[in-house]
Design a protein around this motif. Structure first.
Motif, PDB file in Angstrom:
ATOM      1  N   LYS A  17       0.821  -1.222   0.000  1.00 51.79           N
ATOM      2  CA  LYS A  17       0.000   0.000   0.000  1.00 51.79           C
ATOM      3  C   LYS A  17       0.854   1.271   0.000  1.00 51.79           C
ATOM      4  N   SER A  18       1.845   1.303   0.887  1.00 50.43           N
ATOM      5  CA  SER A  18       2.664   2.532   0.986  1.00 50.43           C
ATOM      6  C   SER A  18       3.430   2.762  -0.317  1.00 50.43           C
ATOM      7  N   THR A  19       3.996   1.684  -0.867  1.00 51.27           N
ATOM      8  CA  THR A  19       4.727   1.780  -2.135  1.00 51.27           C
ATOM      9  C   THR A  19       3.808   2.320  -3.231  1.00 51.27           C
ATOM     10  N   GLN A  20       2.612   1.752  -3.309  1.00 53.48           N
ATOM     11  CA  GLN A  20       1.704   2.131  -4.403  1.00 53.48           C
ATOM     12  C   GLN A  20       1.054   3.493  -4.164  1.00 53.48           C
ATOM     13  N   ALA A  21       0.854   3.881  -2.919  1.00 53.46           N
ATOM     14  CA  ALA A  21       0.322   5.229  -2.649  1.00 53.46           C
ATOM     15  C   ALA A  21       1.319   6.264  -3.161  1.00 53.46           C
ATOM     16  N   ARG A  22       2.595   5.993  -2.889  1.00 56.37           N
ATOM     17  CA  ARG A  22       3.663   6.902  -3.346  1.00 56.37           C
ATOM     18  C   ARG A  22       3.713   6.946  -4.878  1.00 56.37           C
ATOM     19  N   ARG A  23       3.650   5.751  -5.487  1.00 52.84           N
ATOM     20  CA  ARG A  23       3.718   5.679  -6.951  1.00 52.84           C
ATOM     21  C   ARG A  23       2.512   6.379  -7.590  1.00 52.84           C
ATOM     22  N   LEU A  24       1.333   6.163  -7.010  1.00 51.38           N
ATOM     23  CA  LEU A  24       0.121   6.791  -7.559  1.00 51.38           C
ATOM     24  C   LEU A  24       0.204   8.315  -7.435  1.00 51.38           C
ATOM     25  N   ALA A  25       0.692   8.787  -6.310  1.00 54.80           N
ATOM     26  CA  ALA A  25       0.818  10.242  -6.123  1.00 54.80           C
ATOM     27  C   ALA A  25       1.774  10.809  -7.167  1.00 54.80           C
ATOM     28  N   GLN A  26       2.878  10.110  -7.410  1.00 52.68           N
ATOM     29  CA  GLN A  26       3.855  10.578  -8.432  1.00 52.68           C
ATOM     30  C   GLN A  26       3.192  10.623  -9.806  1.00 52.68           C
ATOM     31  N   HIS A  27       2.442   9.567 -10.108  1.00 50.25           N
ATOM     32  CA  HIS A  27       1.764   9.469 -11.402  1.00 50.25           C
ATOM     33  C   HIS A  27       0.787  10.632 -11.579  1.00 50.25           C
ATOM     34  N   LEU A  28      -0.006  10.897 -10.552  1.00 51.38           N
ATOM     35  CA  LEU A  28      -1.017  11.958 -10.666  1.00 51.38           C
ATOM     36  C   LEU A  28      -0.363  13.333 -10.745  1.00 51.38           C
ATOM     37  N   ARG A  29       0.747  13.501 -10.039  1.00 50.32           N
ATOM     38  CA  ARG A  29       1.468  14.793 -10.124  1.00 50.32           C
ATOM     39  C   ARG A  29       2.015  14.988 -11.540  1.00 50.32           C
ATOM     40  N   GLU A  34      -2.670  18.395  -8.276  1.00 45.27           N
ATOM     41  CA  GLU A  34      -2.175  18.649  -6.916  1.00 45.27           C
ATOM     42  C   GLU A  34      -2.606  17.479  -6.047  1.00 45.27           C
ATOM     43  N   VAL A  35      -1.638  16.838  -5.422  1.00 47.74           N
ATOM     44  CA  VAL A  35      -1.929  15.616  -4.670  1.00 47.74           C
ATOM     45  C   VAL A  35      -1.469  15.762  -3.219  1.00 47.74           C
ATOM     46  N   VAL A  36      -2.321  15.337  -2.320  1.00 50.20           N
ATOM     47  CA  VAL A  36      -1.948  15.241  -0.906  1.00 50.20           C
ATOM     48  C   VAL A  36      -1.829  13.761  -0.581  1.00 50.20           C
ATOM     49  N   ILE A  83      -7.861  16.122   5.309  1.00 48.87           N
ATOM     50  CA  ILE A  83      -8.528  15.549   4.128  1.00 48.87           C
ATOM     51  C   ILE A  83      -9.632  16.471   3.597  1.00 48.87           C
ATOM     52  N   ALA A  84     -10.548  16.893   4.466  1.00 52.76           N
ATOM     53  CA  ALA A  84     -11.669  17.719   3.995  1.00 52.76           C
ATOM     54  C   ALA A  84     -11.182  19.045   3.395  1.00 52.76           C
ATOM     55  N   PRO A  85     -10.247  19.751   4.040  1.00 51.43           N
ATOM     56  CA  PRO A  85      -9.775  21.002   3.419  1.00 51.43           C
ATOM     57  C   PRO A  85      -9.103  20.762   2.062  1.00 51.43           C
ATOM     58  N   ALA A  86      -8.341  19.673   1.935  1.00 51.88           N
ATOM     59  CA  ALA A  86      -7.667  19.394   0.654  1.00 51.88           C
ATOM     60  C   ALA A  86      -8.692  19.108  -0.442  1.00 51.88           C
ATOM     61  N   LEU A  87      -9.712  18.323  -0.118  1.00 53.57           N
ATOM     62  CA  LEU A  87     -10.749  18.019  -1.123  1.00 53.57           C
ATOM     63  C   LEU A  87     -11.509  19.295  -1.504  1.00 53.57           C
ATOM     64  N   ALA A  88     -11.798  20.110  -0.518  1.00 53.04           N
ATOM     65  CA  ALA A  88     -12.525  21.355  -0.796  1.00 53.04           C
ATOM     66  C   ALA A  88     -11.707  22.282  -1.694  1.00 53.04           C
ATOM     67  N   ALA A  89     -10.377  22.159  -1.600  1.00 54.14           N
ATOM     68  CA  ALA A  89      -9.491  22.989  -2.443  1.00 54.14           C
ATOM     69  C   ALA A  89      -9.261  22.354  -3.812  1.00 54.14           C
ATOM     70  N   GLY A  90      -9.939  21.238  -4.096  1.00 51.55           N
ATOM     71  CA  GLY A  90      -9.841  20.631  -5.428  1.00 51.55           C
ATOM     72  C   GLY A  90      -8.665  19.696  -5.606  1.00 51.55           C
ATOM     73  N   LYS A  91      -8.015  19.327  -4.498  1.00 51.91           N
ATOM     74  CA  LYS A  91      -6.846  18.447  -4.602  1.00 51.91           C
ATOM     75  C   LYS A  91      -7.274  16.973  -4.617  1.00 51.91           C
ATOM     76  N   ILE A  92      -6.325  16.136  -5.040  1.00 49.86           N
ATOM     77  CA  ILE A  92      -6.549  14.695  -4.955  1.00 49.86           C
ATOM     78  C   ILE A  92      -5.876  14.205  -3.682  1.00 49.86           C
ATOM     79  N   VAL A  93      -6.624  13.517  -2.855  1.00 47.43           N
ATOM     80  CA  VAL A  93      -6.066  12.958  -1.624  1.00 47.43           C
ATOM     81  C   VAL A  93      -5.853  11.461  -1.837  1.00 47.43           C
ATOM     82  N   VAL A  94      -4.611  11.014  -1.618  1.00 46.83           N
ATOM     83  CA  VAL A  94      -4.277   9.586  -1.699  1.00 46.83           C
ATOM     84  C   VAL A  94      -3.940   9.135  -0.279  1.00 46.83           C
TER      85      VAL A  94
END
Ligand code: Z5A
Length: 225
Positions: A17-29, A34-36, A83-94
């Protein structure tokens, strides 16, 4: 919750999970998003303090219900503070683990009553629910071997010290969650190498949330590139 997208990764010990969360965040960036990147238990200073209490095993003598309350307290702080502030700002939260982990570890395996977990979930997350949950699955023996290799002799935490039957029950409970909510959850075979798993996840995120190469192409087309 307007604007943002909320993606969670779930699964047992050592599923990657941690490996793939990092990889997914890199991919989306790389797609210009904007990814949190965050995790549970934890993600805010208060929730990280509770993480330390829980994973040290200090709360274990109080039983699974008390642990569920601590996970919920950590989650409430994490959702409200990050999480809620990041989503409200239009970011992707992973997020590495979220509500399904409580349902599996404290609910299905710990036998905390579903009604109590419903109440704790309502209090801690309100309407902040994942848009997509990636359920990473490997046989427990593979996951435990990966986790042991990574730990390289360090002391096991509260959950790592549980035996094989426990981890088999965890796996079955995650699979049941995925079957019960196919609209939100997607099963990912995480036994392949990390590159192959990352590619499978990128495909799912593109198909389910529209966050993929086609979107980049559209953006370039609109910009006249
Ligand atoms: N918990 C709970 O009970 N209730 C709750 O509500 C919540 C959590 C939120 C948190 O532990 C514990 O809290 C968790 C459930 C409980 N305990 N358990 N079990 P944590 O955050 O410390 O650890 P974890 O979430 O369990 O993660 P993990 O098992 O430590 O690992 P992972 O994130 O799934 O995997 P990883 O760190 O990405 O990879 C592990 C190793 O495998 C590492 O060396 C990688 O390089 C390697 N790896 C990764 N992918 C691959 C592939 N594809 N092939 C080969 N090797 C790989």
């Amino acid at each position: 919750m307007s604007g943002g997208r909320f993606i969670t990764l779930e699964g047992g010990e050592g599923t990657g999970k941690s490996t793939q969360a990092r990889r997914l965040a890199q991919h989306l960036r790389a797609l210009g998003r904007e990814v949190v990147e965050t995790r549970e238990p934890g993600g805010t200073p208060g929730a990280e303090a509770l993480r330390h209490v829980i994973l040290s095993g200090a709360a274990e003598p109080f039983g699974p219900t008390a642990e569920a309350m601590l996970f919920a307290a950590a989650r409430a702080d994490h959702v409200a503070g990050l999480i809620a502030p990041a989503l409200a700002a239009g970011k992707i939260v992973v997020c590495d683990r979220f509500i399904d982990s409580t349902r599996v570890y404290q609910g299905a395996v710990g036998a905390v009553a579903p009604g109590l977990l419903d109440s704790l979930e309502a209090l801690s997350v309100g309407t902040v629910r994942p848009d997509l949950t990636l359920m990473l699955d490997v046989p427990p023996e593979i996951g435990l071997a990966r986790a042991a290799k990574r730990a390289a002799g360090a002391a096991a935490d509260r959950f790592e010290k549980e035996g094989g039957d426990y981890h088999a029950a965890v796996r079955a409970a995650f699979l049941a969650r995925e079957e019960a909510e196919p609209g939100r959850c997607v099963l990912i075979d995480a036994s392949a190498d990390a590159d192959a798993v990352a590619a499978a996840i990128a495909d799912v995120v593109a198909a389910r949330l529209g966050l993929g190469p086609r979107e980049i192409a559209d953006t370039y087309a609109m910009a006249g590139a």
